[in-house]
Write an enzyme that holds these catalytic residues in place. Structure first.
Site, PDB file in Angstrom:
ATOM      1  N   LYS A 149      15.281 -37.597  33.925  1.00  0.00           N
ATOM      2  CA  LYS A 149      15.069 -38.971  33.482  1.00  0.00           C
ATOM      3  C   LYS A 149      14.299 -39.699  34.578  1.00  0.00           C
ATOM      4  CE  LYS A 149      17.327 -43.168  31.982  1.00  0.00           C
ATOM      5  NZ  LYS A 149      18.561 -43.772  31.495  1.00  0.00           N
TER       6      LYS A 149
ATOM      7  N   ARG B 282      15.860 -52.307  27.226  1.00  0.00           N
ATOM      8  CA  ARG B 282      16.673 -53.207  28.050  1.00  0.00           C
ATOM      9  C   ARG B 282      16.810 -54.566  27.369  1.00  0.00           C
ATOM     10  NH1 ARG B 282      14.132 -51.091  33.817  1.00  0.00           N
ATOM     11  NH2 ARG B 282      14.938 -48.970  33.610  1.00  0.00           N
TER      12      ARG B 282
ATOM     13  N   GLU C  21      16.743 -30.407  38.767  1.00  0.00           N
ATOM     14  CA  GLU C  21      17.763 -31.247  38.123  1.00  0.00           C
ATOM     15  C   GLU C  21      18.346 -30.527  36.897  1.00  0.00           C
ATOM     16  OE1 GLU C  21      19.308 -33.991  38.660  1.00  0.00           O
ATOM     17  OE2 GLU C  21      18.160 -35.250  40.010  1.00  0.00           O
TER      18      GLU C  21
ATOM     19  N   LYS D 176      13.084 -37.465  29.556  1.00  0.00           N
ATOM     20  CA  LYS D 176      12.908 -38.851  29.139  1.00  0.00           C
ATOM     21  C   LYS D 176      12.070 -39.599  30.162  1.00  0.00           C
ATOM     22  CE  LYS D 176      15.730 -42.857  28.414  1.00  0.00           C
ATOM     23  NZ  LYS D 176      16.999 -43.456  28.679  1.00  0.00           N
TER      24      LYS D 176
HETATM   25  C1  PBG Z   1      20.782 -46.284  30.109  1.00  0.00           C
HETATM   26  C2  PBG Z   1      19.649 -45.905  29.224  1.00  0.00           C
HETATM   27  C3  PBG Z   1      18.338 -46.419  29.204  1.00  0.00           C
HETATM   28  C4  PBG Z   1      17.712 -45.808  28.126  1.00  0.00           C
HETATM   29  C5  PBG Z   1      18.634 -44.936  27.546  1.00  0.00           C
HETATM   30  N1  PBG Z   1      19.814 -44.994  28.245  1.00  0.00           N
HETATM   31  C6  PBG Z   1      17.681 -47.461  30.018  1.00  0.00           C
HETATM   32  C7  PBG Z   1      17.506 -47.282  31.452  1.00  0.00           C
HETATM   33  O1  PBG Z   1      17.769 -46.228  32.028  1.00  0.00           O
HETATM   34  O2  PBG Z   1      17.111 -48.259  32.084  1.00  0.00           O
HETATM   35  C8  PBG Z   1      16.312 -46.088  27.661  1.00  0.00           C
HETATM   36  C9  PBG Z   1      16.033 -45.738  26.242  1.00  0.00           C
HETATM   37  C10 PBG Z   1      14.787 -46.325  25.692  1.00  0.00           C
HETATM   38  O3  PBG Z   1      13.977 -46.961  26.392  1.00  0.00           O
HETATM   39  O4  PBG Z   1      14.586 -46.190  24.475  1.00  0.00           O
HETATM   40  N2  PBG Z   1      20.834 -45.721  31.359  1.00  0.00           N
END
Ligand code: PBG
Length: 345
Positions: A214, A224, A253, A268
């Site tokens: 991620k 957000r 990872e 992601k």
């Molecule tokens: C929480 C999380 C996030 C997303 C999924 N789980 C946001 C972040 O890490 O700031 C983002 C998903 C999206 O943008 O569609 N940690």
């Protein structure tokens, strides 16, 4: 044209001038049936995971401005969405909560409340739509007043203390019926700690889909907004989310997460990171997922709304690209629309 430039060859004038080609790749593209015959990758509804945003209230839908077509919904509507997903053969829905600001604190304690939005949504969906898989995100950001995924001390994220908190969050989610625990926090060692706790509590069949690679990304902006953490977030997440310049680190990872017990790994964001998807799938051969994140969805929708691209075609093309890269499935806000499209085909 300047006289020094050699003019292009004129077009072949007659069939006797035919090029002597052994391979003519266009033959396999000559018609619809010929193209179908050699198609390498096929998107099906089995590939889709639908992220749903939940909020308090009843019979409520609140549009997410930066994600046209996506609403935050109250739990009763989330149950209807899950029914819709099941009817469309979408295997899994993912639950993301919009936590009331009054419930957010420095330690994200609401994450551990078995009556929080996520847990209530899980129980409601399990009761009415038992045939669908439920995925829940493990991270503190929807619950913290500072918008970070972990516990903060003097501006630093505390790794091991955060993991202890995430373990408890994962347990309340499993107790509420979550089938797949998806840690998205990027703390070191969290997958192993969660696996051990799930096993000890008897949740041997609860799967873990690790957000293994991620990246600290600008493409999470609309999410957000959807979970209400954008205003709160101070700074960025670069001490725990990965540097987008790196790829070896993604492999490391993912290897760690698998060694710690992850059943599935995830990359992601999605489309800008297909090289990572391909590398992890080829190197590790594990069930590999990609998250087409909120910013990717927003870009396609915004261009489509301006009439600059065909939104439906861009949706299917982007989702098929994930399959081509080697993804076994995609978390995507397009899931219901893509499933409806695939059904029409
Ligand atoms: C929480 C999380 C996030 C997303 C999924 N789980 C946001 C972040 O890490 O700031 C983002 C998903 C999206 O943008 O569609 N940690």
């Amino acid at each position: 044209m300047p006289s020094s430039v050699t003019p292009l060859k004129p077009a072949l004038a007659s069939t006797s001038d035919r090029l002597d080609l052994v391979e003519r790749p266009r033959r396999n593209r000559k018609s619809e049936w010929a193209r179908r015959l050699v198609k390498e990758h096929v998107l099906t509804t089995n590939d889709l995971i639908w992220p749903i945003f939940v909020q308090e209230g009843e019979n409520l839908r609140t549009p997410v401005a930066a994600m046209p077509g996506v609403d935050r919904v109250s739990i009763d509507i989330a149950v209807e969405e899950a029914q819709r997903a099941a009817a469309l053969d979408i295997p899994v829905v993912a639950i993301f909560p919009y936590t009331d600001p009054s419930l957010r604190d420095a330690t994200g304690s609401e994450a551990l409340n078995a009556q929080n939005l996520t847990c209530r949504a899980c129980r409601a969906i399990k009761a009415k739509v038992p045939e669908i898989g439920l995925l829940t995100d493990v991270a503190l950001d929807p619950y913290t007043s500072h918008g970070h995924d972990g516990l903060l001390e003097d501006g630093r994220i505390l790794n091991d203390e955060t993991v202890a908190q995430l373990v408890r969050q994962a347990l309340v989610q499993a107790e509420s019926g979550s089938d797949i625990i998806a840690p998205s926090d990027m703390m070191d060692g969290r997958v192993g700690a969660i696996r051990a706790a799930l096993d000890t509590a008897g949740f041997l069949d609860v799967q873990i889909m690790a957000y293994s690679a991620k990246y600290a990304s600008a493409f999470y902006g609309p999410f957000r907004e959807a979970v209400g953490s954008s205003g709160a977030l101070k700074g960025d997440k670069r001490t725990y989310q990965m540097d987008y310049a790196n790829t070896d680190e993604a492999l490391r990872e993912a290897e760690l997460d698998i060694a710690e017990g992850a059943d599935m790994i995830m990359v992601k964001p999605g489309l800008p990171y297909l090289d990572i998807v391909a590398r992890l799938k080829q190197s590790l051969g594990r069930p590999t997922f990609a998250y087409q994140v909120s910013g990717e969805y927003a870009m396609i929708m915004a261009a489509a709304q301006n009439g600059w691209i065909d939104g439906e075609k861009a949706m299917i093309e982007s989702l098929t690209a994930f399959k081509r890269a080697g993804a076994d499935g995609i978390l995507t806000y397009f899931a219901p629309r893509a499933a409806e499209y695939l059904r029409r085909k």
